[in-house]
Design a protein around this motif. Structure first.
Motif, PDB file in Angstrom:
ATOM      1  N   ILE A  77      41.144  36.652  41.710  1.00  0.00           N
ATOM      2  CA  ILE A  77      40.104  36.743  40.673  1.00  0.00           C
ATOM      3  C   ILE A  77      40.685  36.973  39.281  1.00  0.00           C
ATOM      4  O   ILE A  77      40.023  36.676  38.300  1.00  0.00           O
ATOM      5  N   LEU A  78      41.906  37.497  39.214  1.00  0.00           N
ATOM      6  CA  LEU A  78      42.502  37.703  37.887  1.00  0.00           C
ATOM      7  C   LEU A  78      42.621  36.391  37.118  1.00  0.00           C
ATOM      8  O   LEU A  78      42.636  36.383  35.888  1.00  0.00           O
ATOM      9  N   GLN A  79      42.710  35.281  37.864  1.00  0.00           N
ATOM     10  CA  GLN A  79      42.892  33.979  37.192  1.00  0.00           C
ATOM     11  C   GLN A  79      41.573  33.269  36.920  1.00  0.00           C
ATOM     12  O   GLN A  79      41.565  32.230  36.269  1.00  0.00           O
ATOM     13  N   GLU A  84      32.426  31.757  38.365  1.00  0.00           N
ATOM     14  CA  GLU A  84      33.297  31.820  39.550  1.00  0.00           C
ATOM     15  C   GLU A  84      33.931  33.213  39.674  1.00  0.00           C
ATOM     16  O   GLU A  84      33.989  33.809  40.751  1.00  0.00           O
ATOM     17  N   HIS A  85      34.377  33.739  38.522  1.00  0.00           N
ATOM     18  CA  HIS A  85      34.972  35.077  38.514  1.00  0.00           C
ATOM     19  C   HIS A  85      33.928  36.123  38.895  1.00  0.00           C
ATOM     20  O   HIS A  85      34.167  36.986  39.752  1.00  0.00           O
ATOM     21  N   ALA A  86      32.750  36.033  38.270  1.00  0.00           N
ATOM     22  CA  ALA A  86      31.701  37.044  38.495  1.00  0.00           C
ATOM     23  C   ALA A  86      31.280  37.078  39.965  1.00  0.00           C
ATOM     24  O   ALA A  86      31.123  38.150  40.553  1.00  0.00           O
ATOM     25  N   ARG A  88      32.948  36.129  42.698  1.00  0.00           N
ATOM     26  CA  ARG A  88      33.985  36.661  43.605  1.00  0.00           C
ATOM     27  C   ARG A  88      34.214  38.145  43.388  1.00  0.00           C
ATOM     28  O   ARG A  88      34.423  38.902  44.328  1.00  0.00           O
ATOM     29  N   ARG A  89      34.174  38.569  42.124  1.00  0.00           N
ATOM     30  CA  ARG A  89      34.356  39.994  41.829  1.00  0.00           C
ATOM     31  C   ARG A  89      33.234  40.804  42.489  1.00  0.00           C
ATOM     32  O   ARG A  89      33.448  41.900  42.999  1.00  0.00           O
ATOM     33  N   ALA A  90      32.031  40.221  42.483  1.00  0.00           N
ATOM     34  CA  ALA A  90      30.873  40.930  43.042  1.00  0.00           C
ATOM     35  C   ALA A  90      30.991  41.126  44.551  1.00  0.00           C
ATOM     36  O   ALA A  90      30.278  41.932  45.138  1.00  0.00           O
ATOM     37  N   LYS A 241      51.030  55.687  40.779  1.00  0.00           N
ATOM     38  CA  LYS A 241      51.617  56.168  39.514  1.00  0.00           C
ATOM     39  C   LYS A 241      50.682  57.169  38.830  1.00  0.00           C
ATOM     40  O   LYS A 241      51.118  58.138  38.220  1.00  0.00           O
ATOM     41  N   ALA A 242      49.362  56.915  38.925  1.00  0.00           N
ATOM     42  CA  ALA A 242      48.394  57.789  38.249  1.00  0.00           C
ATOM     43  C   ALA A 242      48.441  59.199  38.836  1.00  0.00           C
ATOM     44  O   ALA A 242      48.421  60.187  38.097  1.00  0.00           O
ATOM     45  N   ILE A 243      48.518  59.305  40.167  1.00  0.00           N
ATOM     46  CA  ILE A 243      48.540  60.624  40.805  1.00  0.00           C
ATOM     47  C   ILE A 243      49.827  61.366  40.438  1.00  0.00           C
ATOM     48  O   ILE A 243      49.814  62.553  40.105  1.00  0.00           O
ATOM     49  N   LEU A 308      50.746  45.767  24.729  1.00  0.00           N
ATOM     50  CA  LEU A 308      51.373  47.026  25.130  1.00  0.00           C
ATOM     51  C   LEU A 308      50.338  48.147  25.202  1.00  0.00           C
ATOM     52  O   LEU A 308      50.036  48.814  24.206  1.00  0.00           O
ATOM     53  N   ILE A 309      49.804  48.340  26.403  1.00  0.00           N
ATOM     54  CA  ILE A 309      48.810  49.403  26.617  1.00  0.00           C
ATOM     55  C   ILE A 309      49.426  50.762  26.286  1.00  0.00           C
ATOM     56  O   ILE A 309      48.798  51.611  25.641  1.00  0.00           O
ATOM     57  N   GLY A 310      50.670  50.961  26.726  1.00  0.00           N
ATOM     58  CA  GLY A 310      51.344  52.247  26.502  1.00  0.00           C
ATOM     59  C   GLY A 310      51.470  52.584  25.026  1.00  0.00           C
ATOM     60  O   GLY A 310      51.410  53.759  24.638  1.00  0.00           O
ATOM     61  N   PHE A 347      42.772  50.631  31.890  1.00  0.00           N
ATOM     62  CA  PHE A 347      42.165  49.727  32.874  1.00  0.00           C
ATOM     63  C   PHE A 347      41.883  48.364  32.251  1.00  0.00           C
ATOM     64  O   PHE A 347      41.131  47.569  32.822  1.00  0.00           O
ATOM     65  N   ALA A 348      42.456  48.078  31.084  1.00  0.00           N
ATOM     66  CA  ALA A 348      42.081  46.918  30.257  1.00  0.00           C
ATOM     67  C   ALA A 348      40.596  47.039  29.881  1.00  0.00           C
ATOM     68  O   ALA A 348      39.969  48.092  30.120  1.00  0.00           O
ATOM     69  N   LEU A 349      40.029  46.003  29.309  1.00  0.00           N
ATOM     70  CA  LEU A 349      38.613  45.976  28.922  1.00  0.00           C
ATOM     71  C   LEU A 349      38.145  44.541  29.114  1.00  0.00           C
ATOM     72  O   LEU A 349      38.946  43.654  29.379  1.00  0.00           O
ATOM     73  N   GLY A 350      36.844  44.332  28.964  1.00  0.00           N
ATOM     74  CA  GLY A 350      36.360  42.953  29.069  1.00  0.00           C
ATOM     75  C   GLY A 350      36.152  42.541  30.502  1.00  0.00           C
ATOM     76  O   GLY A 350      36.019  43.377  31.400  1.00  0.00           O
ATOM     77  N   ARG A 351      36.165  41.213  30.766  1.00  0.00           N
ATOM     78  CA  ARG A 351      35.699  40.745  32.076  1.00  0.00           C
ATOM     79  C   ARG A 351      36.624  41.135  33.224  1.00  0.00           C
ATOM     80  O   ARG A 351      36.193  41.237  34.361  1.00  0.00           O
ATOM     81  N   HIS A 352      37.912  41.369  32.942  1.00  0.00           N
ATOM     82  CA  HIS A 352      38.824  41.741  34.038  1.00  0.00           C
ATOM     83  C   HIS A 352      39.034  43.253  34.127  1.00  0.00           C
ATOM     84  O   HIS A 352      39.944  43.706  34.827  1.00  0.00           O
ATOM     85  N   PHE A 353      38.185  44.009  33.416  1.00  0.00           N
ATOM     86  CA  PHE A 353      38.281  45.474  33.488  1.00  0.00           C
ATOM     87  C   PHE A 353      38.431  45.889  34.957  1.00  0.00           C
ATOM     88  O   PHE A 353      37.716  45.380  35.836  1.00  0.00           O
ATOM     89  N   CYS A 354      39.342  46.809  35.205  1.00  0.00           N
ATOM     90  CA  CYS A 354      39.684  47.192  36.584  1.00  0.00           C
ATOM     91  C   CYS A 354      38.450  47.438  37.445  1.00  0.00           C
ATOM     92  O   CYS A 354      37.664  48.343  37.162  1.00  0.00           O
ATOM     93  N   VAL A 355      38.322  46.660  38.505  1.00  0.00           N
ATOM     94  CA  VAL A 355      37.170  46.799  39.390  1.00  0.00           C
ATOM     95  C   VAL A 355      37.309  48.047  40.275  1.00  0.00           C
ATOM     96  O   VAL A 355      36.332  48.533  40.834  1.00  0.00           O
ATOM     97  N   LEU A 359      37.029  53.923  42.186  1.00  0.00           N
ATOM     98  CA  LEU A 359      37.744  54.270  43.411  1.00  0.00           C
ATOM     99  C   LEU A 359      38.966  55.122  43.057  1.00  0.00           C
ATOM    100  O   LEU A 359      39.236  56.149  43.701  1.00  0.00           O
ATOM    101  N   ALA A 360      39.687  54.706  42.023  1.00  0.00           N
ATOM    102  CA  ALA A 360      40.860  55.480  41.588  1.00  0.00           C
ATOM    103  C   ALA A 360      40.435  56.893  41.199  1.00  0.00           C
ATOM    104  O   ALA A 360      41.100  57.871  41.562  1.00  0.00           O
ATOM    105  N   LYS A 361      39.313  57.001  40.488  1.00  0.00           N
ATOM    106  CA  LYS A 361      38.834  58.332  40.082  1.00  0.00           C
ATOM    107  C   LYS A 361      38.506  59.187  41.320  1.00  0.00           C
ATOM    108  O   LYS A 361      38.865  60.364  41.387  1.00  0.00           O
TER     109      LYS A 361
END
Ligand code: HEM
Length: 408
Positions: A77-79, A84-86, A88-90, A241-243, A308-310, A347-355, A359-361
């Motif tokens: 779905i990243l591509q 089509e993206h919406a 499959r993401r759903a 990495k987050a933990i 560069l998110i960092g 988590f980026a932003l926009g349509r590919h914002f981490c789905v 869950l990570a939280k």
């Protein structure tokens, strides 16, 4: 526009050891760099990275994943974009939020965390990375998919090789070959399981993918395998990495650790600040579809842009005293930190914002609560200072701690 020579190269050992001083130089004096080795334009300011991710004018694509990820996962779905993206993401999004997450998968998260803590809770010492963080999220995803947890060492090895492939900025042929091999090994492992699962659907996420129809057509075995490969890598490495980082940050700031220990409702704040201060994913790429004007200059159409998110997460124009870890800071909104309205960029932003953000939280909240209960006086092993490693994804590789085991 600036040239890469003015700041430490993102491929140098100096940068790998500590990228934060270089990020500052980039933001302040080289906000748009042409980087020959990765053949990409590097952007580092918050306003530019946010603009690329949000992509309100439709100027960027994720075609970079055709070469960055497809060779190891297959198409994911990243591509994809648009409907089509919406669609499959759903298919997976409900599992990662709301009642499915709370009722169906929270018990899975709690059980997996407890099982790992049980292996060291009586010993008084642990390595929070190798004994816990690298195992917990990948075990959770494996369980959610209904895969055999006994295969955990293989999943760990696979996602590590996939993430290395994704971050192979220097084009190391060994890393590329390992990624290629992983694709074959994962396919050999997964395809027979997918075929069997189609005939014995259950309650797990793999069954959901097997049963799902996109415009009246079932997903192919290859598509499902690619989806699983993405979930294991995207949900494993990042949360691992987050933990490690939330613990490292709190252990380095004992007053803030004490505050969290006393008031567990601060965990989401500590997690949001960790995502800003030490994001698990330090860079994400995009492809420009048109010429784009950014704060540091103009990017031509048809090129790769390295965001560069960092660096953006420590932009002094956006955050006060950005190099300070402070879970009480007022310029980071915790309530939106795990949604597409987040004001950090981890988590980026926009349509590919981490789905998988919620869950990570849930994993981090459960993990922190259980670990703090099991190790009330947790402290770093004597003489040990956490060291971050990695350029594309980044976090401590080891985190030895000591504690007094809780009686009973
Ligand atoms: C703290 C942990 C996490 C971080 C920092 C993180 C980071 C990210 C980032 C930066 C992206 C955007 C990629 C891009 O725009 O090119 C992303 C997308 C994604 N993440 Fe996460 N992630 C985390 C946890 C998870 C978890 C637990 C899962 C679930 C298995 C997950 C699954 C995904 C998927 C499937 C996408 C692609 C979404 C799409 O293309 O629409 N992530 N993640």
């Amino acid at each position: 526009m600036s040239t890469a020579q003015q700041v430490p190269d993102i491929l140098s050992s100096e940068f790998a050891a500590n990228p934060y001083p270089a990020y500052r130089v980039m933001r302040e004096s080289a906000p748009l760099i042409w980087h020959e080795a990765t053949r990409s334009y590097i952007v580092s300011r918050y306003e530019d990275v946010e603009r690329v991710f949000k992509d309100k004018a439709g100027q960027f694509t994720t075609d970079n994943y055709d070469w960055q990820i497809e060779p190891v996962h297959g198409k994911t779905i990243l591509q994809l974009s648009g409907r089509e993206h919406a669609v499959r993401r759903a298919l997976v999004a409900p599992a990662f939020r709301g009642s499915d997450l709370q009722e169906k998968f929270l018990p899975v998260i709690e059980r997996n965390s407890r099982e790992l803590i049980d292996t060291f809770r009586h010993t008084g010492s642990a390595d929070l990375v190798t004994d816990y963080a690298t195992r917990f999220p990948v075990n959770v995803i494996a369980d959610m998919l209904g895969l055999d947890k006994a295969d955990h060492p293989r999943f760990h090895q696979w996602y590590t090789s996939v993430i290395a492939f994704l971050g192979n900025l220097s084009g190391d042929p060994q890393v590329a070959a390992d990624g290629e091999r992983t694709r074959h090994e994962f396919a050999e492992y997964m395809l027979p399981i997918i075929r069997r699962r189609r005939n014995e659907l259950g309650e797990d996420l793999l069954s959901t993918l097997c049963a799902a129809e996109v415009d009246g057509v079932r997903m192919s075995d290859e598509d499902i395998k690619a989806f699983c490969s993405l979930l294991l890598a995207a949900g494993g490495e990042t949360t691992d990495k987050a933990i490690a980082s939330i613990f490292a940050n709190l252990l380095m700031h004992p007053d803030q650790l004490a505050a969290v220990r006393e008031d567990r409702s601060l965990i989401p704040r500590a997690f949001a600040e960790t995502l800003r201060y030490t994001p698990p994913v330090h860079m994400i790429m995009r492809q420009s579809a048109t010429e784009v004007e950014l704060s540091g200059g103009t990017i031509p159409a048809g090129v790769t842009v390295t965001c560069l998110i960092g660096a953006a997460n420590r932009d002094g124009e956006r955050y006060a005293d950005p190099d300070r870890f402070d879970l009480f800071r007022e310029d980071l909104t915790t309530t939106t930190a795990f949604s597409a309205a987040a004001d950090h960029l981890a988590f980026a932003l926009g349509r590919h914002f981490c789905v998988g953000a919620l869950l990570a939280k849930a994993e981090v909240e459960t993990g922190m609560n259980q670990l703090l209960d099991a190790m009330p006086d947790v402290r770093l092993a004597e003489g040990f200072d956490p060291v971050e490693q990695g350029v594309f994804t980044r976090g401590p590789q080891t985190l030895p701690v000591r504690f007094t085991p809780v009686a009973g």
